[in-house]
Design an enzyme around this catalytic site. Structure first.
Site, PDB file in Angstrom:
ATOM      1  N   HIS A  64     -10.214   1.319   2.168  1.00  5.35           N
ATOM      2  CA  HIS A  64      -9.822   2.667   2.590  1.00  5.35           C
ATOM      3  C   HIS A  64     -11.043   3.556   2.832  1.00  5.35           C
ATOM      4  CE1 HIS A  64      -5.460   2.641   2.329  1.00  5.35           C
ATOM      5  NE2 HIS A  64      -5.504   2.058   1.137  1.00  5.35           N
ATOM      6  N   CYS A  85       0.845  -1.201   0.000  1.00  4.08           N
ATOM      7  CA  CYS A  85       0.000   0.000   0.000  1.00  4.08           C
ATOM      8  C   CYS A  85       0.876   1.245   0.000  1.00  4.08           C
ATOM      9  CB  CYS A  85      -0.903  -0.009   1.234  1.00  4.08           C
ATOM     10  SG  CYS A  85      -2.054   1.372   1.334  1.00  4.08           S
ATOM     11  N   HIS A  95      -9.185  -3.806  -1.930  1.00  2.00           N
ATOM     12  CA  HIS A  95      -8.170  -3.123  -1.124  1.00  2.00           C
ATOM     13  C   HIS A  95      -8.473  -1.625  -1.033  1.00  2.00           C
ATOM     14  CE1 HIS A  95      -3.794  -2.319   0.004  1.00  2.00           C
ATOM     15  NE2 HIS A  95      -4.224  -1.123  -0.356  1.00  2.00           N
ATOM     16  N   GLU A  96      -8.743  -1.001  -2.179  1.00  2.00           N
ATOM     17  CA  GLU A  96      -9.006   0.439  -2.188  1.00  2.00           C
ATOM     18  C   GLU A  96     -10.333   0.771  -1.519  1.00  2.00           C
ATOM     19  OE1 GLU A  96      -6.654   2.362  -2.814  1.00  2.00           O
ATOM     20  OE2 GLU A  96      -5.336   0.905  -3.762  1.00  2.00           O
TER      21      GLU A  96
END
Length: 203
Positions: free
Chosen positions: A167, A121, A163-164
């Site tokens: 966030h 990341c 993954h994004e």
């Protein structure tokens, strides 16, 4: 992972954006990318009610910053903007492949099959750890013009989107790391603190 790149090429062509910028890395990201320990990374992002020029300008800056950092994905909270906005480009070396912009993304379906794969990341530079995620997903979102879109993603693209999207909920990949011993070693080696990790799984 060839299959995922093939899927990306097909999907990217369908989602071709007018906001593609030069992929040539610059010495300095246009926006500061926050790192582990910054409270901005732990906040929940809000839905974008209006997709306008301000959003498109932010997308361009995010793309420039992502390419400068040689990353393949960046979420708005990583640059301190608590909005549901992602930019992704799995083929940053190929200027002909456009990035994908996802506004207000929603995963509507996860596959029953799961994969374990190493992740990194831009907000935790140098740290790489194995994470388990569904191998394929279906995603609804809006593009940079506010138009509704859909993607059926698998392989690396599915993993990158998940993954994004983490966030957007204040979750980082280190929270999902499956090996705590490896986690502790990587954090120490790269100068990060264990107290800033919110463990979501155990060995």
């Amino acid at each position: 992972m060839a299959r995922s790149f093939s899927q990306l090429a097909i999907n990217a062509e369908k989602q071709r954006t007018s906001l593609a910028v030069s992929k040539k890395p610059t010495d300095q990201p246009e926006l500061e990318i926050h790192t582990l320990g910054n409270s901005a990374l732990r906040q929940s992002a809000k839905r974008i009610s209006k997709v306008d020029k301000n959003i498109r300008d932010l997308v361009k800056k995010m793309l420039h910053s992502m390419y400068a950092a040689k990353g393949i994905g960046l979420a708005a909270p990583q640059i301190g903007s608590q909005q549901q906005l992602l930019v992704i480009d799995l083929d940053i070396e190929n200027s002909a492949t456009p990035p994908i912009i996802l506004i207000n993304p929603e995963i509507t379906e996860f596959s029953a099959t799961i994969d374990t794969y190493e992740e990194g990341c831009l907000s935790i530079p140098g740290v790489y750890l194995d994470v388990i995620r569904p191998s394929s997903i279906k995603v609804n979102f809006r593009d940079e013009m506010g138009r509704p879109k859909k993607i059926n993603a698998d392989g690396l693209l599915a993993r990158c989107i998940q993954h994004e999207m983490d966030h957007l909920n204040g979750v980082l990949f280190v929270d999902r790391a499956i090996n705590e011993e490896a986690l502790n070693k990587e954090l120490k080696e790269h100068g990060f603190k264990k107290k800033d990790v919110l463990r979501l799984c155990s060995d």
